[in-house]
Write an enzyme that holds these catalytic residues in place. Structure first.
Site, PDB file in Angstrom:
ATOM      1  N   CYS A  23       0.850  -1.193   0.000  1.00 28.57           N
ATOM      2  CA  CYS A  23       0.000   0.000   0.000  1.00 28.57           C
ATOM      3  C   CYS A  23       0.881   1.236   0.000  1.00 28.57           C
ATOM      4  CB  CYS A  23      -0.931   0.014   1.209  1.00 28.57           C
ATOM      5  SG  CYS A  23      -0.066   0.210   2.783  1.00 28.57           S
ATOM      6  N   CYS A  26       3.487   1.735   2.735  1.00 26.42           N
ATOM      7  CA  CYS A  26       4.776   1.055   2.538  1.00 26.42           C
ATOM      8  C   CYS A  26       5.731   1.974   1.781  1.00 26.42           C
ATOM      9  CB  CYS A  26       4.591  -0.235   1.741  1.00 26.42           C
ATOM     10  SG  CYS A  26       3.531  -1.463   2.517  1.00 26.42           S
ATOM     11  N   ASP A 449       5.799  29.907 -31.178  1.00 26.31           N
ATOM     12  CA  ASP A 449       6.858  30.420 -32.028  1.00 26.31           C
ATOM     13  C   ASP A 449       6.403  30.241 -33.483  1.00 26.31           C
ATOM     14  OD1 ASP A 449       9.588  31.250 -32.746  1.00 26.31           O
ATOM     15  OD2 ASP A 449       9.751  29.193 -33.463  1.00 26.31           O
ATOM     16  N   ASP A 648      10.551  25.211 -31.314  1.00 19.49           N
ATOM     17  CA  ASP A 648      11.349  24.094 -31.821  1.00 19.49           C
ATOM     18  C   ASP A 648      12.828  24.416 -31.976  1.00 19.49           C
ATOM     19  OD1 ASP A 648      11.247  25.806 -34.070  1.00 19.49           O
ATOM     20  OD2 ASP A 648      11.541  24.086 -35.397  1.00 19.49           O
ATOM     21  N   ASP A 652      14.530  29.117 -28.834  1.00 25.15           N
ATOM     22  CA  ASP A 652      13.295  28.996 -28.048  1.00 25.15           C
ATOM     23  C   ASP A 652      13.551  28.408 -26.658  1.00 25.15           C
ATOM     24  OD1 ASP A 652      11.722  29.903 -30.193  1.00 25.15           O
ATOM     25  OD2 ASP A 652      11.631  27.896 -31.051  1.00 25.15           O
TER      26      ASP A 652
END
Length: 760
Positions: A23, A26, A449, A648, A652
Site C-alpha cells: 500500500c 509502505c 513560435d 522548436d 526557443d
C-alpha cells in the site's frame, strides 16, 4: 551515472525496482527511511510503478548501501545483472507474484467455504451441529491464516519493528484478533461463557467463534490483491509496447564478416546491414545503399522517408524497400526509442502536486484507523448488553480495521499518471513529469513560435507571375538554373520548386551575386536579372505594372523577387515559409478550449501579421530577438497568466524553460526538447491541443479516484463502527467489509485504465 545538480555538486541517480509493497504507507515508509540516509539528497518511492528513484552524493553513499537500507526496512530490491533488462525482470517478478497470489487465494477460498457454511447455518443444519464443530473450523482456518495470510502478518511485523503501521497492520490485527479469540474460545470455552448462558448443557462447547471472519477476509483480500495485480500489470502496457518495437537482433559487419548479434550488443561504430521489411535495430547514419523508411512510430507520418548515404536512421523504424548499410551512432540507452522509454518511465514514476495530499493522508491514516477501531471496541464493550458486548465489540473492531485499508487512496494518483503518460507516448506526446501533466490543464495562454512551429521552417516557392508574353515554364527554368549556383536559402527554395514541377535545370554560363540587390546570370545564352525593386530600378527595368501585385504578395508574408530577361521585365516569383498543414485547425481548437493564443517571432511585423491572419491568431509579438523571448513570457506571467510556450529552435529554449509548461515540437532541436516539459514527437501543432486534453482527462481521473477513495473511507469507517445500529439495527459484517475494501482498490485501477481509450 554522475550528474551535477543546480548547485554544481556531483550527484548520482539510481532507480531501484522494489518488491513487497502492499500500500501507499509502505512506499511512504521506504521513502522516509531513504531520505534519512547520509548522502541522500532526494528519494521518491512510487507505489504503482514499484520503483524508488534516489539522487545521492556518491562520495557519501552508494547503490549497495541504499539497497540494504530498503531491505532493512522489510522490502526487497530486484538486482539486475548487466545482461538483463530491469523492466523484464520486474515484469517476471510481477508475473510470479500474480501466480503466487492466485494459488494462495484458491487455497483460502476452498478452505473458507465450509467454514462460512458452518458459521452462516447458525446450527440449523443438523449434521453440522456437533460438539467438535469449532475444532473442525480451527483445522480448516489455520492453513488459511498460516499459509495464505502469512504475508500480511510478516508485513505487519516488519512495520512494527520500524515503529510504523500500514495496510498489513490493519489486516493482521483484524484477522489475527478474530483468529486468536476463536482459538482460545475453542480450546478454553469456559472462559467465554456468560453467566446467563452458564446453565446450558452445551454452553461451554458452543461458544461463538469467528473463524469465518479470519479465513473469508483473507480470501477476499487475496482475491482483491490478485485482481489488482492483474489490472496494475495492464497500466504498464505503453512501455511494453514501446520496448517491443525494438528488434531482438541486428546484422553487423565485424572484421569483414557478417554476424547476427543481439541488439543490445551492437556498439557505436558498427556497420549494420538492413534488408527490405526489417526493423532498424539502433540509430545511425546510412553509409551505403538507399531505401524508404517508415518512421511513423516516431513521427506519426505514414509516408515513408527516403534514405540515402548521409541520412539519419532511427532504431525500431521499418525499412520498406531497398537494402542499405549504416554506421551505428547511438546504441543501448542512447537510441531515440530508449530515450522515449526513459521519459515515459520517469513521468510515470513522478508525483504531481495533487499526489502530495494523498501521500500525507496515507502516512497518518493507519494509526488513526487503529485508534478509531480501539475506540469502537471500547464503546461497544461498554454500551452493549453483557450477553453480546464482547461479540459486538469484536465484530465492529475487525470491520473498522478491514474496511479502512488505504490501498485505493495510494493507487488513486499513480495509476492514473501511469496510464495517462503511457497513452501520451502512444499518441506521440512525451510528458516529462507529473508536475507538467497537472499544470498543463490549468494553462490559459499559449505562445506559439512562428518559424518551424506554426510554419514549416523552410521557404517554399509559392507564386510565379509572368509579364510581357513570357512563358511560366521557361521563366522558372531560367531563374532556377541561375539560382542553382547560389547558396541563399531563398534560392534553394526556387530550385526545389522547379524540380517539383518537373522542370529541367540548365547549367548557368555565368553567375554574379550583387550584394543587397540580387543576382545576375547568363543561362542558355540569355541574360537574367533577379532581385529586388532596387536592382530593377538601377538596371532601368520598368516594373510599375507588377509593383501592386508584389505589394499584395508581401502583405501575405511572401518575399517577391523581380525577374528581367535580356533587359525586359519578365515577371516575378515569390517565396515564403508556408504554414504547416493543421496549424489553422490547431489554433481554432486551442481557442475553443478557452486559451488565448499568441504568436511570437523575430520576423518583421508585416510577415508575422500575414501568417497570423492565415491561422486565425489575433495577438502577435513580432521582431522579438532570441534573447528577449523569455522576457516576453515573463511579462505575460506578471499579468497573472499561466503560459504554455511552444517552440522548436535553440533560440526557443530559454522561453520554453521560463514558461509554466514548455512544449517542444519533436522535429526541432535537442536543446529545445531538453528545455521543455512536453515533447510532441510528430511535429504537428495539433498535438498541443491533444496534450492539454490528455492532461485534463488524466487529472479528472485522478480527482475521481481520490473522491471515491476518500468518500469510501468517510462513509465506510463510521458504518463499520456501527453508527447505523441505533437507527436500523444493522451492523457491517467483517466479511462484507473486506469485500468492499478489495472492490475499492480494483475500481480505482479500473477507472484509471479507462484512459487507455483516450483519443484526444
Amino acid at each position: 551515472m554522475a550528474e551535477h545538480n543546480a548547485q554544481g555538486e556531483v550527484c548520482e541517480r539510481v532507480d531501484l525496482p522494489i518488491t513487497g509493497m502492499t500500500c501507499a504507507a509502505c512506499a511512504n515508509r521506504i521513502e522516509r527511511t531513504l531520505n534519512r540516509q547520509p548522502g541522500v539528497r532526494k528519494a521518491s518511492v512510487n507505489f504503482a510503478t514499484e520503483r524508488a528513484t534516489i539522487e545521492f552524493d556518491p562520495s557519501a553513499t552508494n547503490t549497495g548501501t541504499l539497497i540494504e537500507t530498503v531491505r532493512d526496512t522489510g522490502y526487497d530490491v530486484l538486482e539486475v545483472s548487466v545482461n538483463e533488462n530491469a523492466q523484464d525482470s520486474l515484469e517476471a517478478a510481477h508475473a510470479a507474484e500474480y501466480v503466487t497470489l492466485k494459488r494462495k487465494f484458491i487455497v483460502a477460498a476452498v478452505l473458507s467455504l465450509p467454514v462460512l457454511v458452518i458459521a452462516m447455518s447458525h446450527g440449523s443444519i443438523s449434521f453440522l451441529n456437533f460438539d467438535g464443530v469449532n475444532w473442525l473450523q480451527f483445522l480448516l482456518t489455520t492453513p488459511v491464516v498460516v499459509y495464505s495470510g502469512r504475508q500480511f502478518y510478516t508485513g505487519a511485523w516488519a512495520a512494527f519493528r520500524h515503529r510504523s503501521a500500514d495496510m498489513n497492520t490493519l489486516i493482521a490485527v483484524g484477522t489475527g484478533t478474530a483468529y486468536i479469540y476463536s482459538v482460545l474460545a475453542t480450546a478454553f470455552p469456559s472462559l467465554f461463557v456468560t453467566e446467563s448462558g452458564a446453565h446450558s448443557a452445551h454452553a461451554a462447547t458452543m461458544v461463538p467463534v469467528y473463524y469465518e471472519a479470519a479465513s473469508a477476509i483473507i480470501a477476499l483480500i487475496l482475491l482483491g490483491s490478485t485482481l489488482e495485480a492483474r489490472a496494475k500489470g495492464r497500466t504498464g502496457d505503453a512501455i511494453r509496447k514501446l520496448i517491443g518495437l525494438q528488434p531482438k537482433t541486428a546484422r553487423v559487419v565485424r572484421n569483414g564478416e557478417e554476424l547476427e548479434v543481439e541488439t543490445d550488443r551492437v556498439i557505436a561504430g558498427d556497420v549494420v546491414i538492413v534488408r527490405p521489411g526489417e526493423k532498424i535495430p539502433v540509430d545511425g547514419v546510412v553509409t551505403e545503399g538507399a531505401s524508404a523508411v517508415d518512421e511513423s512510430m516516431l513521427t506519426g507520418e505514414s509516408i515513408p522517408v527516403e534514405k540515402s548515404a548521409g541520412s539519419e536512421v532511427f532504431g525500431a523504424t521499418i525499412n520498406k524497400t531497398g537494402a542499405f548499410h549504416f554506421r551505428a551512432t547511438k546504441v543501448g540507452k542512447d537510441t531515440a526509442l530508449q530515450q522515449i522509454v526513459k521519459l515515459v518511465r520517469d513521468a510515470q514514476g513522478s508525483k504531481p502536486p495533487i499526489a502530495r495530499l494523498a501521500d500525507t493522508i496515507s502516512g497518518i491514516f493507519t494509526p488513526v484507523v487503529i485508534s478509531i477501531a480501539i475506540a469502537t471496541f471500547v464503546i461497544w464493550f461498554v454500551a452493549a448488553s453483557p450477553e453480546v458486548r464482547f461479540t459486538m465489540a469484536l465484530v465492529n473492531f475487525v470491520s473498522v480495521l478491514i474496511i479502512a485499508c488505504p490501498c485505493a487512496l495510494g493507487l488513486a494518483t499513480p495509476t492514473a499518471i501511469m496510464v495517462g503518460t503511457g497513452k501520451g507516448a502512444e499518441l506521440g506526446i512525451l510528458i516529462k513529469g507529473g508536475d507538467s501533466l497537472e499544470t498543463a490543464h490549468k494553462l490559459n495562454t499559449i505562445v506559439l513560435d512562428k518559424t518551424g512551429t506554426v510554419t514549416k521552417g523552410e521557404p517554399e516557392l509559392t507564386d510565379v507571375v509572368t509579364e510581357n508574353g513570357f512563358n511560366e515554364h521557361e521563366l522558372l527554368r531560367l531563374i532556377a538554373s541561375a539560382e542553382k549556383l547560389s547558396e541563399h536559402p531563398l534560392a534553394a527554395a526556387i530550385v526545389r520548386g522547379a524540380e517539383k514541377r518537373g522542370i529541367d535545370i540548365n547549367k548557368a554560363e555565368a553567375f554574379n551575386a550583387i550584394a543587397g540587390r540580387g543576382v545576375e546570370a547568363r543561362v542558355a545564352g540569355r541574360h537574367l536579372l533577379l532581385g529586388n525593386e532596387r536592382l530593377m530600378t538601377e538596371s532601368g527595368i520598368e516594373i510599375e505594372t507588377s509593383s501592386a501585385y508584389a505589394e499584395r504578395l508581401a502583405d501575405e508574408g511572401k518575399t517577391p523577387m523581380y525577374a528581367a530577361i535580356d533587359g525586359k521585365f519578365a515577371g516575378l516569383v515569390a517565396v515564403a515559409d508556408t504554414v504547416k498543414p493543421g496549424s489553422k485547425e490547431a489554433v481554432a481548437e486551442l481557442q475553443r478550449l478557452g486559451l488565448e493564443v499568441v504568436m511570437m517571432t523575430g520576423d518583421n511585423e508585416r510577415t508575422a501579421d500575414a501568417v497570423a491572419r492565415e491561422v486565425g491568431i489575433t495577438r502577435v509579438l513580432s521582431q522579438v530577438l532570441p534573447q528577449d523571448k523569455a522576457g516576453e513570457i515573463k511579462r505575460l506571467q506578471a499579468k497573472g497568466k499561466l503560459v504554455g510556450m511552444v517552440g522548436d529552435g535553440i533560440n526557443d529554449a530559454p522561453a520554453l524553460a521560463q514558461s509554466d509548461v514548455g512544449i517542444a515540437i519533436g522535429t526541432g532541436t535537442d536543446v529545445a526538447i531538453e528545455a521543455s516539459d512536453i515533447t510532441l514527437i510528430r511535429g504537428d501543432l495539433r498535438g498541443v491541443e491533444r496534450a492539454i486534453a490528455l492532461s485534463k482527462a488524466t487529472i479528472r481521473t485522478v480527482k475521481q479516484n481520490l473522491f471515491w477513495a476518500f468518500i469510501y473511507n468517510v462513509i465506510g469507517i463510521p458504518v463499520a463502527a456501527g453508527i447505523l445500529y441505533p437507527f436500523t439495527g444493522w451492523l457491517l459484517s467483517p466479511i462484507i467489509a473486506s469485500a468492499a475494501m478489495s472492490l475499492s482498490s480494483v475500481s480505482v485501477v479500473s477507472n484509471s485504465l479507462r484512459l487507455r481509450s483516450f483519443r484526444g
